[in-house]
Design a protein around this motif. Sequence first.
Motif, PDB file in Angstrom:
ATOM      1  N   GLU A   1       1.132  -1.214  -0.249  1.00  0.00           N
ATOM      2  CA  GLU A   1      -0.251  -0.164  -0.302  1.00  0.00           C
ATOM      3  C   GLU A   1       1.026   0.828   0.169  1.00  0.00           C
ATOM      4  OE1 GLU A   1      -2.597   1.528   3.442  1.00  0.00           O
ATOM      5  OE2 GLU A   1      -3.886   0.943   2.922  1.00  0.00           O
ATOM      6  N   GLN A   2       2.021   1.619   0.854  1.00  0.00           N
ATOM      7  CA  GLN A   2       2.935   2.031   0.706  1.00  0.00           C
ATOM      8  C   GLN A   2       4.002   2.766  -0.451  1.00  0.00           C
ATOM      9  OE1 GLN A   2       2.732   4.410   3.801  1.00  0.00           O
ATOM     10  NE2 GLN A   2       4.111   5.934   2.193  1.00  0.00           N
ATOM     11  N   ILE A   3       3.683   1.520  -1.340  1.00  0.00           N
ATOM     12  CA  ILE A   3       4.497   1.409  -2.088  1.00  0.00           C
ATOM     13  C   ILE A   3       3.535   2.761  -3.542  1.00  0.00           C
ATOM     14  CG2 ILE A   3       5.278   0.246  -4.746  1.00  0.00           C
ATOM     15  CD1 ILE A   3       6.430  -1.320  -2.516  1.00  0.00           C
ATOM     16  N   VAL A   4       2.396   2.487  -2.783  1.00  0.00           N
ATOM     17  CA  VAL A   4       0.973   2.518  -4.543  1.00  0.00           C
ATOM     18  C   VAL A   4       1.124   4.058  -4.191  1.00  0.00           C
ATOM     19  CG1 VAL A   4      -1.787   2.991  -5.160  1.00  0.00           C
ATOM     20  CG2 VAL A   4       0.055   0.327  -4.459  1.00  0.00           C
ATOM     21  N   LEU A   5       1.254   4.749  -2.604  1.00  0.00           N
ATOM     22  CA  LEU A   5       0.922   5.370  -2.013  1.00  0.00           C
ATOM     23  C   LEU A   5       1.940   6.221  -2.359  1.00  0.00           C
ATOM     24  CD1 LEU A   5      -0.707   4.824   1.161  1.00  0.00           C
ATOM     25  CD2 LEU A   5      -1.811   6.352  -0.387  1.00  0.00           C
ATOM     26  N   ASN A   6       3.136   6.302  -2.144  1.00  0.00           N
ATOM     27  CA  ASN A   6       4.556   6.995  -2.605  1.00  0.00           C
ATOM     28  C   ASN A   6       4.342   7.545  -4.531  1.00  0.00           C
ATOM     29  OD1 ASN A   6       5.242   6.314  -0.166  1.00  0.00           O
ATOM     30  ND2 ASN A   6       6.925   4.450  -0.360  1.00  0.00           N
ATOM     31  N   SER A   7       3.964   6.877  -4.941  1.00  0.00           N
ATOM     32  CA  SER A   7       3.767   6.523  -6.411  1.00  0.00           C
ATOM     33  C   SER A   7       2.480   7.798  -6.240  1.00  0.00           C
ATOM     34  CB  SER A   7       3.615   5.629  -7.340  1.00  0.00           C
ATOM     35  OG  SER A   7       2.263   5.164  -7.633  1.00  0.00           O
ATOM     36  N   ILE A   8       2.239   7.913  -6.100  1.00  0.00           N
ATOM     37  CA  ILE A   8       0.836   9.132  -6.352  1.00  0.00           C
ATOM     38  C   ILE A   8       1.137  10.705  -5.848  1.00  0.00           C
ATOM     39  CG2 ILE A   8      -1.244  10.044  -4.831  1.00  0.00           C
ATOM     40  CD1 ILE A   8      -2.291   6.696  -4.406  1.00  0.00           C
ATOM     41  N   ASN A   9       2.299  10.167  -5.061  1.00  0.00           N
ATOM     42  CA  ASN A   9       2.568  11.684  -4.148  1.00  0.00           C
ATOM     43  C   ASN A   9       4.003  12.202  -5.586  1.00  0.00           C
ATOM     44  OD1 ASN A   9       3.414  13.375  -1.922  1.00  0.00           O
ATOM     45  ND2 ASN A   9       5.394  12.504  -1.577  1.00  0.00           N
ATOM     46  N   ILE A  10       4.909  10.681  -5.452  1.00  0.00           N
ATOM     47  CA  ILE A  10       6.222  11.475  -6.709  1.00  0.00           C
ATOM     48  C   ILE A  10       4.785  12.151  -7.813  1.00  0.00           C
ATOM     49  CG2 ILE A  10       7.360  10.367  -8.270  1.00  0.00           C
ATOM     50  CD1 ILE A  10       8.030   8.622  -6.065  1.00  0.00           C
ATOM     51  N   LEU A  11       4.104  11.339  -8.630  1.00  0.00           N
ATOM     52  CA  LEU A  11       3.245  12.014  -9.570  1.00  0.00           C
ATOM     53  C   LEU A  11       2.450  13.616  -9.495  1.00  0.00           C
ATOM     54  CD1 LEU A  11       1.252   8.828 -10.676  1.00  0.00           C
ATOM     55  CD2 LEU A  11       3.540   9.767 -12.106  1.00  0.00           C
ATOM     56  N   MET A  12       2.230  13.446  -8.430  1.00  0.00           N
ATOM     57  CA  MET A  12       1.346  15.228  -8.114  1.00  0.00           C
ATOM     58  C   MET A  12       2.771  15.871  -8.004  1.00  0.00           C
ATOM     59  SD  MET A  12      -2.263  13.293  -5.597  1.00  0.00           S
ATOM     60  CE  MET A  12      -2.313  15.151  -5.289  1.00  0.00           C
ATOM     61  N   LYS A  13       3.692  15.053  -7.220  1.00  0.00           N
ATOM     62  CA  LYS A  13       4.777  16.879  -7.076  1.00  0.00           C
ATOM     63  C   LYS A  13       4.830  17.192  -8.328  1.00  0.00           C
ATOM     64  CE  LYS A  13       4.245  16.525  -2.135  1.00  0.00           C
ATOM     65  NZ  LYS A  13       5.488  15.631  -0.970  1.00  0.00           N
ATOM     66  N   ARG A  14       4.680  16.506  -9.435  1.00  0.00           N
ATOM     67  CA  ARG A  14       5.681  16.835 -10.469  1.00  0.00           C
ATOM     68  C   ARG A  14       6.140  18.132 -11.386  1.00  0.00           C
ATOM     69  NH1 ARG A  14       9.828  14.046  -9.270  1.00  0.00           N
ATOM     70  NH2 ARG A  14       8.508  13.846  -7.383  1.00  0.00           N
ATOM     71  N   GLY A  15       4.185  18.956 -11.031  1.00  0.00           N
ATOM     72  CA  GLY A  15       3.984  20.071 -11.665  1.00  0.00           C
ATOM     73  C   GLY A  15       4.287  21.448 -11.247  1.00  0.00           C
ATOM     74  N   VAL A  16       5.230  22.308 -11.782  1.00  0.00           N
ATOM     75  CA  VAL A  16       6.203  23.474 -11.055  1.00  0.00           C
ATOM     76  C   VAL A  16       4.936  24.360 -11.058  1.00  0.00           C
ATOM     77  CG1 VAL A  16       7.295  25.377 -11.619  1.00  0.00           C
ATOM     78  CG2 VAL A  16       8.256  23.378 -12.416  1.00  0.00           C
ATOM     79  N   LYS A  17       3.911  24.997 -12.033  1.00  0.00           N
ATOM     80  CA  LYS A  17       2.775  25.624 -12.183  1.00  0.00           C
ATOM     81  C   LYS A  17       1.399  24.873 -11.820  1.00  0.00           C
ATOM     82  CE  LYS A  17       5.149  28.217 -15.690  1.00  0.00           C
ATOM     83  NZ  LYS A  17       5.495  29.167 -15.685  1.00  0.00           N
ATOM     84  N   GLY A  18       1.167  23.351 -12.098  1.00  0.00           N
ATOM     85  CA  GLY A  18      -0.256  23.222 -11.637  1.00  0.00           C
ATOM     86  C   GLY A  18      -0.265  22.002 -11.734  1.00  0.00           C
ATOM     87  N   LEU A  19      -1.387  21.311 -11.630  1.00  0.00           N
ATOM     88  CA  LEU A  19      -1.219  19.658 -11.071  1.00  0.00           C
ATOM     89  C   LEU A  19      -3.149  19.584 -11.852  1.00  0.00           C
ATOM     90  CD1 LEU A  19      -1.650  16.379 -10.012  1.00  0.00           C
ATOM     91  CD2 LEU A  19      -2.226  18.118  -7.715  1.00  0.00           C
ATOM     92  N   TYR A  20      -3.227  18.938 -12.692  1.00  0.00           N
ATOM     93  CA  TYR A  20      -4.717  18.487 -13.301  1.00  0.00           C
ATOM     94  C   TYR A  20      -4.727  16.762 -12.432  1.00  0.00           C
ATOM     95  CZ  TYR A  20      -4.257  22.650 -16.094  1.00  0.00           C
ATOM     96  OH  TYR A  20      -4.230  23.742 -15.885  1.00  0.00           O
ATOM     97  N   LEU A  21      -5.959  16.479 -11.841  1.00  0.00           N
ATOM     98  CA  LEU A  21      -6.436  15.387 -11.825  1.00  0.00           C
ATOM     99  C   LEU A  21      -7.376  14.770 -12.273  1.00  0.00           C
ATOM    100  CD1 LEU A  21      -5.841  15.340  -7.703  1.00  0.00           C
ATOM    101  CD2 LEU A  21      -4.634  14.236  -9.435  1.00  0.00           C
ATOM    102  N   TYR A  22      -7.169  13.661 -12.715  1.00  0.00           N
ATOM    103  CA  TYR A  22      -8.714  12.273 -12.919  1.00  0.00           C
ATOM    104  C   TYR A  22      -8.907  10.847 -12.427  1.00  0.00           C
ATOM    105  CZ  TYR A  22     -11.766   9.521 -15.708  1.00  0.00           C
ATOM    106  OH  TYR A  22     -12.198   8.707 -16.273  1.00  0.00           O
ATOM    107  N   ALA A  23      -9.512  10.779 -11.701  1.00  0.00           N
ATOM    108  CA  ALA A  23      -9.414   9.944 -10.392  1.00  0.00           C
ATOM    109  C   ALA A  23     -11.044   8.927 -11.571  1.00  0.00           C
ATOM    110  CB  ALA A  23     -10.203   9.719  -9.811  1.00  0.00           C
ATOM    111  N   SER A  24     -10.152   7.530 -12.084  1.00  0.00           N
ATOM    112  CA  SER A  24     -10.956   5.873 -12.825  1.00  0.00           C
ATOM    113  C   SER A  24     -11.772   6.043 -11.758  1.00  0.00           C
ATOM    114  CB  SER A  24     -10.149   4.705 -12.830  1.00  0.00           C
ATOM    115  OG  SER A  24      -8.680   5.400 -13.613  1.00  0.00           O
TER     116      SER A  24
END
Length: 547
Positions: free
Chosen positions: A508-531
């Motif tokens: 579970e922590q591996i999945v949460l870590n991957s989400i955290n890394i992906l969400m912190k890539r954007g300098v100016k903005g973050l867009y989200l789409y949830a399946s």
Amino acid sequence: MVKVIPFTFEESSLHMIDSTETYVNYPVIYILNGEKEAYIGETVHFKKRMKQHLKLKQTERKQLSQIHLVNHDKFNRSATFHLETKLINYFLGDEKYTLQNKSKTANDFTHNYYNKTYYDNELFPELWNELHRKGLVQNELHAIENKDIFKLSPFKELSVEQLDLKEQVLDFCETQMSKVDPNATYGDLYVIEGEAGVGKSVVLSSIFNTIQARTKDTNSTLHQTKNYLVVNHEEMLKTYKGIAKQVKHLKAGDFTKPTPLLNKLKDEKADIIFVDEAHLLLTKSDPYNNFRQNNHLEELLKKAKIVIAIFDQHQVLKLKSHWNSFKLDDYKKKARTVETYKLTNQFRMQADEDMMNWVNTFKEKRINPLPKSKRYDLRIFETLEEMHRAIIEQDRRYGLSRVVSTFDFLHKKDGDTYYVYESNGNYKMPWNTTGGKTTWAEKAETIAEAGSIYTIQGFDLNYVGVVLGPSVSYDEEQEGLMIDPNLYKDTGAYAGIEGIENVDLAKEQIVLNSINILMKRGVKGLYLYASDESLRRKLLKLQRERV
């Protein structure tokens, strides 16, 4: 107005300069260049400095044939120091010349001075345009700013915190190198901690560059030392090798993955080994990748007199790299001497504290109300197609904007194309391609693809669109995120469960870590789409309430 005055790089040119010229004893910037190499500097004694350059070693001197003096009536010493550093960084990113510049330790600090914004926003673009017009550079500023080798440049000005860290690491290396015990089983260890976006890799790149410059300094204890920078990440390795190609005193062979370096050293010992993304080091044997020992860090500590390692336990992505602070403490105890420094200031995301807190709650499985922000663009989308279109638009405006996804869809590096699917429609995007020497996000065609955690970890995007796949859902009763590791398709992430006490929690922590890394890539903005429909509905509701 910026003046770029050309001279031939020879003694006779200096005799032609009239001592009454305003630039003779005035702050100026200069560029020495030949066909393939260049050196950038600043001085208040132009003729004297050129005479010093003319006495360069023949191997360096013969690569330079021209002087381009840069003058402006509003230059002062602070401005020329600052603009010299900017030029070095942009020349590196421009990739026309290999730079003869080495370290700039004395001027690493990003300091303020009168009217600095004018020099950054008006004078420097004017200067760059003039250099472009004269054919000394080949790219526009915005194109360079989106390159990974520019962002990871070893010549970047550092913050107060980063400079403090750099000075401490340099002192540690100089001091400990003079105290080496040839009979010690393990070397000394310096650990740099910090979450995604605090500039760990930038300062490591700067430190390594300075260390390599000191290997030529006969007054340094680091003289003639053999040092390496390792990173267990193919895309990051491409960037480091790209930097080495543009900086003359760095060699591509100085940068490698940990397993090849360990196999190369055999019975030898390196002096200093720098480890970027140490949380990606293996914590158990991996015969498939030709690593047959028990732990990468332990073996590196045996093969180096000093190890400098960057570590973030929230970026662990595989069970066979299952790091935590307790496991790291075990190796700190084995090291001969240990020091630790934690970076805290966020540099990547141009977001205020409320926005950062909102993103950080995701790794804790909590979803708070969406904060309002004029600085950072956080948006939720009903469909993947709408989010992709928005990312394409931002890529047109700012460049380097991409869609990425959690590893919840079948993926193959080669062979048949696999897709990231929209759960509430027919839209789909092919998974990333990773071949070639260019990093994934810098390829123009990847605007049509979805990137994975393995192509984007450690890199910046201007805007990131994150697909939260089926493994991430919302529990309406508990009012929090639910993670189903069984729906996470990166099966390699779960290899090596032996010795892990709570496997389900680790997955579970591996999945949460991957989400955290992906969400912190954007300098100016973050867009989200949830399946997941429940999660998508919850996020869209929070977005409506924010308005």
